[in-house]
Motif scaffolding. Structure first.
Motif, PDB file in Angstrom:
ATOM      1  N   GLN A   1       0.829  -1.208   0.000  1.00 56.60           N
ATOM      2  CA  GLN A   1       0.000   0.000   0.000  1.00 56.60           C
ATOM      3  C   GLN A   1       0.865   1.261   0.000  1.00 56.60           C
ATOM      4  O   GLN A   1       0.543   2.247  -0.679  1.00 56.60           O
ATOM      5  CB  GLN A   1      -0.924  -0.024   1.219  1.00 56.60           C
ATOM      6  CG  GLN A   1      -1.933  -1.165   1.175  1.00 56.60           C
ATOM      7  CD  GLN A   1      -2.605  -1.408   2.506  1.00 56.60           C
ATOM      8  OE1 GLN A   1      -2.422  -0.660   3.458  1.00 56.60           O
ATOM      9  NE2 GLN A   1      -3.385  -2.483   2.593  1.00 56.60           N
TER      10      GLN A   1
ATOM     11  N   MET B   1     -11.651  -1.154   2.504  1.00 55.13           N
ATOM     12  CA  MET B   1     -12.447  -2.073   1.696  1.00 55.13           C
ATOM     13  C   MET B   1     -13.882  -2.179   2.208  1.00 55.13           C
ATOM     14  O   MET B   1     -14.757  -2.681   1.500  1.00 55.13           O
ATOM     15  CB  MET B   1     -11.810  -3.466   1.710  1.00 55.13           C
ATOM     16  CG  MET B   1     -10.473  -3.547   1.022  1.00 55.13           C
ATOM     17  SD  MET B   1      -9.642  -5.125   1.365  1.00 55.13           S
ATOM     18  CE  MET B   1     -10.916  -6.317   0.995  1.00 55.13           C
TER      19      MET B   1
ATOM     20  N   HIS C   1      -4.161 -13.895   3.992  1.00 57.10           N
ATOM     21  CA  HIS C   1      -4.643 -12.527   3.764  1.00 57.10           C
ATOM     22  C   HIS C   1      -4.949 -11.916   5.126  1.00 57.10           C
ATOM     23  O   HIS C   1      -5.542 -12.573   5.991  1.00 57.10           O
ATOM     24  CB  HIS C   1      -5.903 -12.530   2.901  1.00 57.10           C
ATOM     25  CG  HIS C   1      -5.737 -13.250   1.601  1.00 57.10           C
ATOM     26  ND1 HIS C   1      -5.283 -12.627   0.463  1.00 57.10           N
ATOM     27  CD2 HIS C   1      -5.942 -14.549   1.257  1.00 57.10           C
ATOM     28  CE1 HIS C   1      -5.228 -13.502  -0.529  1.00 57.10           C
ATOM     29  NE2 HIS C   1      -5.620 -14.676  -0.064  1.00 57.10           N
TER      30      HIS C   1
ATOM     31  N   SER D   1      -7.217  -1.505   0.631  1.00 55.10           N
ATOM     32  CA  SER D   1      -6.633  -1.896  -0.647  1.00 55.10           C
ATOM     33  C   SER D   1      -6.222  -0.645  -1.400  1.00 55.10           C
ATOM     34  O   SER D   1      -6.363   0.473  -0.901  1.00 55.10           O
ATOM     35  CB  SER D   1      -7.619  -2.726  -1.465  1.00 55.10           C
ATOM     36  OG  SER D   1      -7.003  -3.229  -2.643  1.00 55.10           O
TER      37      SER D   1
ATOM     38  N   CYS E   1     -10.993  -8.721  -2.915  1.00 56.39           N
ATOM     39  CA  CYS E   1     -10.014  -7.651  -3.168  1.00 56.39           C
ATOM     40  C   CYS E   1      -9.477  -7.770  -4.587  1.00 56.39           C
ATOM     41  O   CYS E   1      -8.762  -8.729  -4.918  1.00 56.39           O
ATOM     42  CB  CYS E   1      -8.867  -7.745  -2.154  1.00 56.39           C
ATOM     43  SG  CYS E   1      -7.606  -6.467  -2.332  1.00 56.39           S
TER      44      CYS E   1
ATOM     45  N   GLN F   1      -7.261  -5.991  -6.093  1.00 55.61           N
ATOM     46  CA  GLN F   1      -5.836  -5.692  -6.248  1.00 55.61           C
ATOM     47  C   GLN F   1      -5.035  -6.460  -5.192  1.00 55.61           C
ATOM     48  O   GLN F   1      -4.928  -6.027  -4.058  1.00 55.61           O
ATOM     49  CB  GLN F   1      -5.580  -4.180  -6.103  1.00 55.61           C
ATOM     50  CG  GLN F   1      -6.378  -3.300  -7.038  1.00 55.61           C
ATOM     51  CD  GLN F   1      -6.044  -3.518  -8.504  1.00 55.61           C
ATOM     52  OE1 GLN F   1      -5.036  -4.118  -8.851  1.00 55.61           O
ATOM     53  NE2 GLN F   1      -6.890  -3.017  -9.394  1.00 55.61           N
ATOM     54  N   GLN F   2      -4.520  -7.610  -5.589  1.00 55.97           N
ATOM     55  CA  GLN F   2      -3.741  -8.415  -4.655  1.00 55.97           C
ATOM     56  C   GLN F   2      -2.243  -8.367  -4.945  1.00 55.97           C
ATOM     57  O   GLN F   2      -1.445  -8.688  -4.065  1.00 55.97           O
ATOM     58  CB  GLN F   2      -4.203  -9.875  -4.687  1.00 55.97           C
ATOM     59  CG  GLN F   2      -5.479 -10.130  -3.919  1.00 55.97           C
ATOM     60  CD  GLN F   2      -5.263 -10.156  -2.425  1.00 55.97           C
ATOM     61  OE1 GLN F   2      -4.142 -10.129  -1.929  1.00 55.97           O
ATOM     62  NE2 GLN F   2      -6.359 -10.193  -1.665  1.00 55.97           N
TER      63      GLN F   2
ATOM     64  N   GLN G   1      -0.349  -7.630  -1.759  1.00 53.98           N
ATOM     65  CA  GLN G   1      -1.286  -7.325  -0.680  1.00 53.98           C
ATOM     66  C   GLN G   1      -1.359  -8.474   0.319  1.00 53.98           C
ATOM     67  O   GLN G   1      -1.565  -8.270   1.514  1.00 53.98           O
ATOM     68  CB  GLN G   1      -2.673  -7.054  -1.266  1.00 53.98           C
ATOM     69  CG  GLN G   1      -3.732  -6.722  -0.244  1.00 53.98           C
ATOM     70  CD  GLN G   1      -3.451  -5.425   0.483  1.00 53.98           C
ATOM     71  OE1 GLN G   1      -3.648  -4.351  -0.041  1.00 53.98           O
ATOM     72  NE2 GLN G   1      -2.948  -5.534   1.700  1.00 53.98           N
TER      73      GLN G   1
END
Length: 244
Positions: A90, A103, A134, A139, A155, A157-158, A170
């Motif tokens: 991030q 999120m 996770h 995110s 999510c 965007q991993q 992530q």
């Protein structure tokens, strides 16, 4: 070669990365965010920014984040090898001008990734079908010029990459899941607020620790193999400005 890890909490460490780097002849130094000076981190051959329970946006509450943002902008502009994990990813995204936002729900537990075509062509292919840890509630948007590599239903965007020098994750493939109780104890309040039973996470960790460690070693080994050769660069003063 010299690697530096920036750590926010003791139990979110480099995990399986530490022995992998040592076996490949890397010298790993761990710095404590908010305490240690980061001057040498700008020119380290590899920088690893790890996770933590704060937001990448909390620059007023945690002033060291201003320094980290500036450090990452400088490194990435110079194409210096950088790995961001969870909060680290991030911070990388924000340093590249992307947005980091809540999120609306926590994503905590072990689940496999859905890889994009670019992800299947990347070192993340080692994680196909492997449940990964996770542990996040925020995110990021995809930075300009980045390749989106992976997602989960919760999510989009991993993971993303830019060239061979930057990988942002992530999720937590680096975790040594045999030591999951350090996470369960350290994040006990968060688990209680989210209504998550630590016993369920402990059972998942016991089930997936071995396959995740093997796949993660393959992932990080492939990424390290593809890194560009180190280029000596003189350190410059780190700015303190933060993206708007």
């Amino acid at each position: 070669m010299k690697a530096m890890g920036i750590q926010h909490v003791a139990f979110e460490d480099t995990g399986i990365l530490a022995p992998l780097l040592a076996a490949r002849g890397w010298q790993l130094q761990t710095l404590q965010a908010g305490i240690d000076r980061l001057d040498d981190a700008e020119t380290a051959d590899l920088l690893i920014v790890l996770g933590g329970p704060i937001s990448a946006n909390d620059v007023h509450a945690y002033p060291h984040l201003r320094v980290l943002h500036a450090l990452l902008r400088t490194r990435l502009a110079a194409y210096r090898p950088t790995l961001g994990i969870c909060l680290g990813a991030q911070l990388v995204a924000r340093a590249l001008g992307a947005c980091v936002t809540p999120m609306g729900a926590k994503e905590i537990g072990f689940a496999p990734l859905s890889l994009t075509d670019a992800g299947l062509a990347s070192p993340l292919r080692a994680l196909v079908g492997i449940p990964v840890l996770h542990w996040h509630g925020e995110s990021f948007t995809l930075p300009d010029g980045a390749l989106r590599l992976a997602a989960t239903p919760a999510c989009a965007q991993q993971a993303f990459a830019i060239g061979h020098h930057l990988l942002a994750l992530q999720c937590h493939p680096e975790v040594d899941a045999t030591r999951i109780d350090t996470w369960l104890i350290g994040h006990a309040d968060e688990l209680q607020r989210a209504g998550i039973d630590p016993r369920a996470l402990r059972e998942q960790a016991h089930r997936y620790a071995a396959p995740l460690a093997a796949a993660a070693r393959d992932l990080f080994a492939a990424w390290l193999d593809a890194l560009p050769p180190p280029t000596p660069v003189a350190a410059a003063p780190i700015a303190t400005a933060v993206p708007a």
